[in-house]
Write a protein that holds these residues in place. Structure first.
Motif, PDB file in Angstrom:
ATOM      1  N   ARG A   7      36.379  35.623  37.169  1.00 16.23           N
ATOM      2  CA  ARG A   7      36.553  37.073  37.005  1.00 16.23           C
ATOM      3  C   ARG A   7      35.780  37.831  38.089  1.00 16.23           C
ATOM      4  N   CYS A   8      34.548  37.402  38.357  1.00 18.37           N
ATOM      5  CA  CYS A   8      33.754  38.044  39.420  1.00 18.37           C
ATOM      6  C   CYS A   8      34.406  37.833  40.783  1.00 18.37           C
ATOM      7  N   GLN A   9      34.950  36.637  41.012  1.00 19.14           N
ATOM      8  CA  GLN A   9      35.618  36.348  42.282  1.00 19.14           C
ATOM      9  C   GLN A   9      36.759  37.319  42.541  1.00 19.14           C
ATOM     10  N   ARG A  10      37.511  37.671  41.490  1.00 18.70           N
ATOM     11  CA  ARG A  10      38.616  38.631  41.652  1.00 18.70           C
ATOM     12  C   ARG A  10      38.106  39.972  42.144  1.00 18.70           C
ATOM     13  N   ASP A  11      36.847  40.296  41.784  1.00 16.59           N
ATOM     14  CA  ASP A  11      36.239  41.561  42.202  1.00 16.59           C
ATOM     15  C   ASP A  11      35.444  41.424  43.495  1.00 16.59           C
ATOM     16  N   GLY A  12      35.554  40.260  44.149  1.00 20.63           N
ATOM     17  CA  GLY A  12      34.888  40.064  45.427  1.00 20.63           C
ATOM     18  C   GLY A  12      33.420  39.666  45.330  1.00 20.63           C
ATOM     19  N   ARG A  13      32.963  39.281  44.137  1.00 14.25           N
ATOM     20  CA  ARG A  13      31.570  38.864  43.964  1.00 14.25           C
ATOM     21  C   ARG A  13      31.523  37.352  43.755  1.00 14.25           C
ATOM     22  N   CYS A  42      30.484  38.030  31.983  1.00 20.24           N
ATOM     23  CA  CYS A  42      31.943  38.185  31.856  1.00 20.24           C
ATOM     24  C   CYS A  42      32.447  37.571  30.557  1.00 20.24           C
TER      25      CYS A  42
END
Length: 109
Positions: free
Chosen positions: A57-63, A94
């Protein structure tokens, strides 16, 4: 000191009130289920976490945040399974947000 009020059993559709997560009857079923699936789930979880070490989920937001939990997209209690397309690696934050959005009671897993 007053006791906490009893709450509904977490087993889907069970109306019984309990001090714990499950009523006595469903706690026995949960213990049996864990014995049957617990070790297998640990292997599946470890394999998935190794393949997906970052929170999806964080990866989708660039983190880039280290994953700490493997989440079932469709919960087992609702007919989900341990297949890879039903799993998601998440950070604890998350994971908590997803359960809060679903309205689930939060339990420390």
């Amino acid at each position: 000191m007053p006791r906490k009020p009893k709450r509904p059993c977490s087993y889907p559709g069970c109306p019984k009130l309990t001090d714990g997560r499950f009523c006595e009857e469903h706690q026995k079923l949960e213990n049996q289920r864990y014995e049957k699936y617990g070790r297998a789930w640990k292997r599946i979880r470890d394999r998935y976490m190794n393949a997906h070490p970052l929170c999806e989920r964080c990866q989708r937001d660039g983190r880039l945040v280290k994953a700490e939990q493997v989440h079932h997209i469709k919960p087992l209690a609702e007919g989900g399974d341990h297949s890879e397309n039903n799993l998601m690696s998440l950070c604890s934050s998350c994971h908590a947000k997803i359960h809060a959005e679903r309205g689930d009671r939060w339990h420390n897993h």
